[in-house]
Motif scaffolding. Sequence first.
Motif, PDB file in Angstrom:
ATOM      1  N   PHE A 201      22.292  11.041  25.696  1.00  0.00           N
ATOM      2  CA  PHE A 201      23.377  11.598  26.523  1.00  0.00           C
ATOM      3  C   PHE A 201      24.621  11.894  25.692  1.00  0.00           C
ATOM      4  N   SER A 202      24.901  11.044  24.718  1.00  0.00           N
ATOM      5  CA  SER A 202      26.067  11.282  23.884  1.00  0.00           C
ATOM      6  C   SER A 202      25.849  12.543  23.036  1.00  0.00           C
ATOM      7  N   ASP A 203      24.638  12.725  22.505  1.00  0.00           N
ATOM      8  CA  ASP A 203      24.330  13.944  21.729  1.00  0.00           C
ATOM      9  C   ASP A 203      24.409  15.185  22.614  1.00  0.00           C
ATOM     10  N   LEU A 204      23.880  15.064  23.825  1.00  0.00           N
ATOM     11  CA  LEU A 204      23.885  16.215  24.746  1.00  0.00           C
ATOM     12  C   LEU A 204      25.306  16.639  25.074  1.00  0.00           C
TER      13      LEU A 204
ATOM     14  N   ALA B 280      26.192   7.159  31.775  1.00  0.00           N
ATOM     15  CA  ALA B 280      27.309   8.114  31.762  1.00  0.00           C
ATOM     16  C   ALA B 280      28.416   7.663  30.808  1.00  0.00           C
ATOM     17  N   ALA B 281      28.545   6.351  30.641  1.00  0.00           N
ATOM     18  CA  ALA B 281      29.620   5.823  29.801  1.00  0.00           C
ATOM     19  C   ALA B 281      29.492   6.281  28.349  1.00  0.00           C
ATOM     20  N   ALA B 282      28.294   6.757  27.967  1.00  0.00           N
ATOM     21  CA  ALA B 282      28.094   7.238  26.588  1.00  0.00           C
ATOM     22  C   ALA B 282      28.677   8.642  26.403  1.00  0.00           C
ATOM     23  N   CYS B 283      29.073   9.288  27.513  1.00  0.00           N
ATOM     24  CA  CYS B 283      29.573  10.672  27.436  1.00  0.00           C
ATOM     25  C   CYS B 283      31.091  10.714  27.481  1.00  0.00           C
ATOM     26  N   LYS B 284      31.646  11.749  26.816  1.00  0.00           N
ATOM     27  CA  LYS B 284      33.099  11.936  26.895  1.00  0.00           C
ATOM     28  C   LYS B 284      33.473  12.328  28.315  1.00  0.00           C
TER      29      LYS B 284
END
Length: 398
Positions: free
Chosen positions: A104-107, A130-134
């Motif tokens: 998810f962070s890469d996406l 979701a917490a891995a995403c900006k």
Amino acid sequence: MEETAKLIIGVIGAGTMGSGIAQVAATVGHEVLIFDSNSAVLARASDERKKSLLKLAEKGKLTPEEANAIQNRILSSESMKILSTCDLIIEAIVENAEIKQKVFSDLDSLVKNNCILASNTSSLSITSIAAACKNPSRVIGLHFFNPAPLMPLVEIVPGLATDPTIVKKSVELMTHWKKSPVVAKDTPGFIVNRVARPFYGEAIRIFEEQWNGLPAGEKGMATIDWAMKEIGGFRMGPFELMDLIGNDINYTVTETVWKQFFYDPRYKPSLTQKRLFESGRFGKKTGRGYYDYSPSAILPEAEKNSELGLKIFMRILAMLINEAADALYYNVATCGDIDMAMTKGVNYPKGLLKWCDELGADIIVKELTGLRSTYSEERYRPSVLLQQMAKENFKFYN
Ligand code: NAI
């Protein structure tokens, strides 16, 4: 809906679920892009999809041209970059929080700003992924059931930060995909994997006990399966179903839900299933689970005693209704969505809350209170909502 049909759908993971979800989206007319890190899986998935579409064409459910067009709308790659133009991406990779968070962070840094990022996780918290995403506001859970092309239910799970317009869009899109969407709070097991726990757990518990009149061994399991099918109207009994799902998957879900509920004793897994899991007796797929599926095996006969069957059925049903009532009491979903989830996601013969209305909350509370007093265990505590209903004589549905 013309606009909707033009959306480009991305799928991550071409395993059982990802491949099925890709087929669903392409059947509706979307261009679908699949990313899987394993190229052998991509090739296999494409072959299997071809076969399954041909079968549908043979059955007359699609024309051969449509089957071909669906297959041609799906492109795949071993590189995540293929997903950069997508409007919605559904992740269906291995059930591991750290690996999902990394994906998810890469996406998040690869895709368009307005691309919705969904996870098909069955037991991890959407909020934690979701917490891995900006931008966690674009992350949502879209939980399909296996096999995705056939099972109508999709649980839509907003995380703590999910934008409400994304929830609305997801409900509209899943309806457009001819699915039956329900909205569930981001709590362990969402609706189905939480509410269904006693179907398995209570059945195993009854089997483990030196229980009034239940025959020992496989005959006992067959008797419980028979009671749930014959008296309850369920399509499959708990032991048959666990063997079909796989005791590896079923045990892991049970353990995850229990841990995530801070070890609430109501969800405690059983040692019987854990031992099957440890020994590799996963069920039908390994030839041995609760039952023996080897060619020479003789399937056990149930003891078809209706009094015993009714006792078994009422105990399991009361536990299921208790779980459904608690899910409503704790705002996991609406009454209608809880009932729809169980009928469309796991083929229950009736919604559990509707079933409770028909039987009377007082009957269910009496059953649970009886169990609680016999065992002195928290596991059997009746839901506050059911107790109120029994006292004040009101129903789930008017
Ligand atoms: P699977 O094992 O059949 O497929 C997973 C696929 O993901 C594999 O092809 C693997 O190569 C790929 N993969 C793993 N890590 C990757 C990565 N970092 N990047 C790209 N690809 C990667 O798994 P299955 O059964 O399809 O499950 C997928 C997800 O769906 C899990 O989260 C599971 O909990 C959930 N789920 C599974 C259901 C089931 O009945 N199998 C039902 C509903 C949800």
